[in-house]
Scaffold this active site. Structure first.
Site, short mmCIF file in Angstrom:
data_model
loop_
_atom_site.label_atom_id
_atom_site.label_comp_id
_atom_site.label_asym_id
_atom_site.label_seq_id
_atom_site.Cartn_x
_atom_site.Cartn_y
_atom_site.Cartn_z
N TYR A 65 0.79 -1.23 0.00
CA TYR A 65 0.00 0.00 0.00
C TYR A 65 0.82 1.28 0.00
O TYR A 65 0.31 2.33 -0.37
CB TYR A 65 -0.93 0.04 1.22
CG TYR A 65 -2.15 -0.83 1.09
CD1 TYR A 65 -3.03 -0.66 0.02
CD2 TYR A 65 -2.45 -1.80 2.03
CE1 TYR A 65 -4.16 -1.45 -0.11
CE2 TYR A 65 -3.59 -2.60 1.91
CZ TYR A 65 -4.44 -2.42 0.85
OH TYR A 65 -5.55 -3.19 0.72
N GLY A 81 -8.52 -5.72 -1.78
CA GLY A 81 -7.84 -4.88 -0.80
C GLY A 81 -8.69 -4.45 0.37
O GLY A 81 -9.73 -5.04 0.68
N SER A 82 -8.24 -3.38 1.00
CA SER A 82 -8.75 -2.88 2.27
C SER A 82 -10.27 -2.74 2.30
O SER A 82 -10.91 -2.44 1.29
CB SER A 82 -8.12 -1.51 2.51
OG SER A 82 -8.81 -0.82 3.53
N SER A 83 -10.81 -2.91 3.51
CA SER A 83 -12.25 -2.71 3.68
C SER A 83 -12.61 -1.23 3.66
O SER A 83 -13.77 -0.87 3.74
CB SER A 83 -12.74 -3.38 4.96
OG SER A 83 -11.99 -2.95 6.07
#
Lengths: 427, 137
Positions: free
Chosen positions: A395, B64-66
């Site tokens: 990320y 990916g991320s929530s």
């Protein structure tokens, strides 16, 4: 076709007030999109209000910065301002927040810190526990096997499904808040037995004794399996909390692995047959030297060896890692010009204080941040960034603009902090 | 120019049209966009440097991320939202993301949209009926 039970119908019709009605409306729309047939009761929710957009966007939408209006718009997607009473489910907050002790080094500076502090107070007001961590299962939110929960924070979702055996889909801020308010979540996906079986059999053919390999395994397989759940077999080394966290985090940041099975290790995988529901896998993969190298190269995108930032504690540092790091830094000094950041939650930081680990790390020149995340640091994009986290490595470029990122073992990261040089390699 | 139609399932209702932006990979949310201009800033994504504003996004699923849905709602708040989502495999993020992004979204098609739709094709999405009309460039 979505069927509502009488209590759900009442909430939707406004019998429990406007906020509950708005929450139920959102859940109904979401459940219909999923194709769910009904809801299931939930008493355990984790939620990520700290990840709301930057203060510029929040102020544009809510110029008054009224916290109930911010919560209505950004957490419930309600154009109408609603005031939430108390949440029905046991609800804890997830990362990422801000470490209020260091506003100046995080994105959005004090302005964003103040917004998140107000939001944290709001969360407490409506009955949530402000754990502020991406690893709630480390510090007091531990569901039981088979429990229906509504969790956010991707790595925690993978952990609770895979390692604990509780049941959650990858919820978002809005659905999780609505679930907290109503005690309901769509009975779909990971809540149902048939969707929890593994579909892809992965033969793990590298030595798994180092933490690094667990991140690389998750990161490689994530790039291959899409929404299919992997079953990992032939793992030669029993993992621990830290390694399982690394696998979960990499497997869902590099892709969408909401659950995986480790044959003989995780609760729903005593055997390959049990993990797959007796069905033949859709396909098989191998994680050998070539695959390990592929994942490693994807996470190592720098050509510059002079290091500026070392970021540890993603997901939030475990007690085991905190102890290791303290021992490695004991009596040493971090290289001039290098910053070492270690992120964890308040409870583990407090334990580090009791143990004396924090003093050792700070004496060496490191900074232990609570509640926050290294991706929330305000960084110069030209700096060289080092981490032992696959998730952070994945990320960092998007979240911080960094172009030069290195990924390696904890030992290599500490070496980089002490020497100012990246000397990591995959052997 | 040729026209063809894909039939899928409504995930979230609405009608919209726009130019297709296509990937045969998943789409992320967190750390993915510059909210000043809608550009993709994820170095790992093939849309890196391209803006999603006004586009019909064609992708395999969400990854990916929530925080996915936070980011996709924020695209709307920042006035750089796409026009619609055309998704091969629906998941909780695309379902909730289209609700809070308030965008038409269709998935679960009779053919793989990421294979048959090309960048720059003109797409009309009638999510209510689960219909995606493609006009090849």
């Amino acid at each position: 076709m979505l069927q509502l039970r009488p209590d759900e119908r009442k909430m939707l019709d406004g019998h429990e007030g406007k906020a509950v009605q708005k929450a139920m409306e959102l859940l109904v729309e979401y459940a219909a999109g999923l194709g769910a047939e009904n809801f299931v009761d939930t008493r355990n929710v984790t939620i990520i209000p700290g990840s709301i957009p930057n203060v510029k966007i929040v102020r544009k939408i809510v110029p008054s910065m009224d916290i109930d209006e911010i919560a209505s718009r950004f957490m419930l997607d309600s154009d109408e301002r609603v005031v939430v009473g108390k949440v029905k489910a046991f609800t804890t907050t997830n990362a990422t927040w801000r470490d209020q002790d260091y506003p100046q080094i995080q994105k959005g500076s004090k302005d964003h810190c103040d917004l998140l502090q107000n939001l944290a107070e709001y969360c407490k007001r409506v009955g949530m526990i402000h754990l502020a961590t991406c690893t709630p299962y480390q510090v007091g939110n531990v569901p039981v096997r088979g429990e229906h929960i509504a969790w956010t924070e991707s790595s925690a979702i993978a952990y609770t499904n895979s390692v604990i055996g509780a049941r959650t889909n990858i919820e978002g801020l809005h659905s999780a808040f609505a679930s907290a308010i109503t005690g309901k979540t769509p009975n779909w996906g990971m809540h149902l037995d048939e969707n929890r079986y593994g579909r892809v059999l992965v033969d793990v053919d590298v030595d798994m004794s180092n933490l690094r390999e667990w991140a690389l395994l998750g990161y490689y397989v994530a790039s291959q399996v899409g929404l299919d759940l992997p079953i990992y077999k032939n793992i030669n080394s029993l993992p621990n909390l830290t390694k399982l966290m690394a696998l979960c985090a990499a497997g869902i940041s590099g892709g969408s692995i909401v659950m995986h099975h480790l044959v003989g290790i995780t609760p729903e995988a005593p055997t390959v047959e049990a993990a797959s529901g007796g069905r033949k896998p859709k396909y098989e993969l191998r994680f050998g030297e070539a695959e390990r190298r592929l994942a490693y190269d994807k996470l190592n995108r720098s050509k510059k060896n002079a290091v500026d930032i070392v970021a540890l504690g993603c997901p939030h540092c475990t007690l085991e890692s905190l102890r290791q790091i303290a021992e490695m830094l004991d009596g040493k000094k971090i290289h001039d010009g290098v910053k070492l950041y270690l992120t964890t939650n308040s409870m583990i930081k407090a334990m580090g204080e009791i143990q004396g680990y924090n003093t050792v790390i700070e004496k060496a020149g490191g900074l232990i941040m609570k509640d926050s995340c290294c991706l929330e640091l305000a960084l110069d994009p030209d700096q060289v960034f080092v981490t032992n986290s696959g998730k952070m490595g994945h990320y960092a470029p998007g979240a911080t603009g960094l172009k030069n990122t290195w990924f390696g073992t904890l030992e290599e990261c500490i070496d980089a902090a002490l020497t100012g040089r990246w000397r990591g390699e995959l052997q | 120019m040729s026209k063809f139609i894909l039939y899928g399932r409504k995930i979230h209702g609405g009608i919209a049209e726009g130019e297709a932006l296509v990937t045969r990979s998943p789409l992320g949310g967190f750390g993915c966009f510059d909210f000043d201009n809608g550009q993709v800033i994820d170095l790992n994504h093939e849309w890196y440097g391209q803006s999603v504003k006004g586009k019909v996004l064609v992708f395999t699923t969400a990854s990916g991320s929530s925080a996915w849905t936070i980011a996709h709602q924020a695209l709307r708040f920042a006035d750089v939202a796409p026009a619609a989502y055309v998704v091969r495999e629906n998941n909780p993020q695309t379902a909730l993301g289209s609700v809070v992004g308030r965008l038409p979204c269709v998935a679960e098609f009779d053919q793989d949209p990421t294979e048959v739709i090309k960048n720059g094709d003109w797409i009309k999405v009638d999510a209510e009926r689960g219909i995606v009309e493609v006009t090849s460039r």
